[in-house]
Design an enzyme around this catalytic site. Structure first.
Site, mmCIF file in Angstrom:
data_model
loop_
_atom_site.group_PDB
_atom_site.id
_atom_site.type_symbol
_atom_site.label_atom_id
_atom_site.label_comp_id
_atom_site.label_asym_id
_atom_site.label_seq_id
_atom_site.Cartn_x
_atom_site.Cartn_y
_atom_site.Cartn_z
ATOM 1 N N HIS A 206 -12.837 -31.381 -37.263
ATOM 2 C CA HIS A 206 -11.903 -32.339 -36.669
ATOM 3 C C HIS A 206 -10.951 -31.726 -35.649
ATOM 4 C CE1 HIS A 206 -9.096 -30.532 -39.532
ATOM 5 N NE2 HIS A 206 -8.134 -31.049 -38.806
ATOM 6 N N ARG A 207 -10.818 -30.417 -35.604
ATOM 7 C CA ARG A 207 -9.815 -29.805 -34.722
ATOM 8 C C ARG A 207 -10.196 -29.978 -33.253
ATOM 9 N NH1 ARG A 207 -5.736 -26.693 -36.714
ATOM 10 N NH2 ARG A 207 -5.829 -26.321 -38.965
#
Length: 361
Positions: A206-207
């Site tokens: 998700h980063r």
């Protein structure tokens, strides 16, 4: 011991999870006002989420929502300042390293309440991460600093921060211990996905450093697609959008061994992580939870705040390199004996004790 009024500030689901053991311990003898900034809107933040984990619903939801770092932080500060003025707490309690954390820290540092920071002393030493800026600035504003490990306290001391520091252990360990058995008893996610314990890999990405960089995202996709075990991949909305925009979605969806699923609730996620043979993730929280649940971890980043898990041999930094990911997924060397790094699951009690003993102005 006088009764305290504590204003706790959280901004996203992971922070609620960290906060709920502390809230439980606090509310036995003190008054807590729980504020959700609304930094992250999450469909799974429903009444069911709060009911399943016995988490108190927030007293305030500021509804700030997403936005650029400056605009979002400024709006949170404006709204939090009004809440602090109205509530007049003894202490503002913040968690981790989000924009919500920094906004509350700046507000508290310019008003009367003391400021307490849970997860103090963590460093990635990567100043390109907004989280690194948030955690460092928050630590240097804080009156009470709750370090999850001895090494975190040593980091604070090296930066000249010694007063108000307590090594409490990690509140996320408290939370995982509470949730693990409930997840085993109540989650049906393994049966729903036709999975068995120890026979699949869990993946989370998700980063922005991974999702917004085509080369990194491609390396992760290629690495995960090489796994011999099925890879269960709950897809974060940001990641889904990046995969589709980059043309990598079809490559991942067409991989025979990759199972793409919608984001899951916390009980289901803990059950997936508990049952996984290993996890591939770029989440700091998942790295810790994997360690607590005895799940081998490979981290899709070039650095981590949780360096002790790497030193202990339970976490491998692979970045976004497909070859390194492939090798780490195939590594079957036995794991070393797991050390006790982050306390014994009673961090919340230690935090409340330190809050109770502090001499407030």
């Amino acid at each position: 011991m006088s009764r305290l009024k504590v204003l706790s500030v959280v901004g996203a689901r992971p922070q609620f999870i960290k906060a709920f053991p502390v809230s439980d311990a606090l509310r036995r003898d003190h008054d807590e006002v729980l504020v959700h900034t609304g930094q992250h809107y999450d469909e799974s933040m429903s009444g069911v989420f709060f009911d399943e984990l016995d988490i108190p619903e927030p007293d305030y939801n500021l509804g700030v929502g997403s936005g650029g770092h400056a605009a979002q932080t400024a709006e949170m500060m404006t709204r939090l300042d009004a809440v602090v003025a109205d509530e007049e707490p003894d202490v503002v309690l913040v968690y981790g390293d989000t924009n919500s954390t920094l906004a509350a820290a700046l507000v508290a540092s310019k008003r009367e309440p003391a400021l307490a920071h849970v997860e103090a002393g963590l460093r990635s030493h990567n100043w390109e991460m907004p989280e690194e800026v948030n955690r460092v600035l928050t630590d240097h504003c804080s009156d009470l600093l709750f370090a999850p490990s001895e090494s975190a306290a040593e980091t604070l001391a090296a930066e000249g921060i010694r007063d108000g520091v307590s090594v409490t252990g990690d509140v996320q360990y408290d939370a995982v211990l509470r949730v693990r058995e409930a997840a085993r008893e109540r989650s049906s996610i393994l049966a729903d996905l036709d999975l068995r314990d120890g026979e699949y890999v869990l993946a989370t990405v998700h980063r922005a450093a991974n999702t917004d960089d085509y080369d990194r995202l491609e390396g992760i996709v290629e690495g995960l697609a090489s796994s011999e075990l099925p890879v269960v991949f709950p897809v974060h909305p940001r990641t889904e959008g990046a995969l589709e925009a980059s043309g990598l979605w079809s490559r991942l969806a067409d991989a025979e061994n990759v199972v793409l699923v919608e984001p899951v609730g916390y009980l289901d996620f803990v059950r997936l992580l508990d049952g996984a043979e290993r996890v591939a993730t770029d989440s700091g929280g998942v790295q810790k939870e994997a360690f607590y649940l005895d799940t081998r971890c490979l981290t899709l980043r070039d650095e981590t705040e949780w360096t002790e898990t790497v030193d202990a041999g339970w976490n491998t930094l692979v970045g976004a390199d497909a070859t390194a990911i492939r090798a780490a997924l195939a590594d079957d060397d036995p794991l070393p004996e797991k050390p006790s790094l982050y306390g014994d699951g009673s961090a919340a009690e230690r935090i409340v004790a330190a809050l109770s003993e502090y001499e407030y102005a």
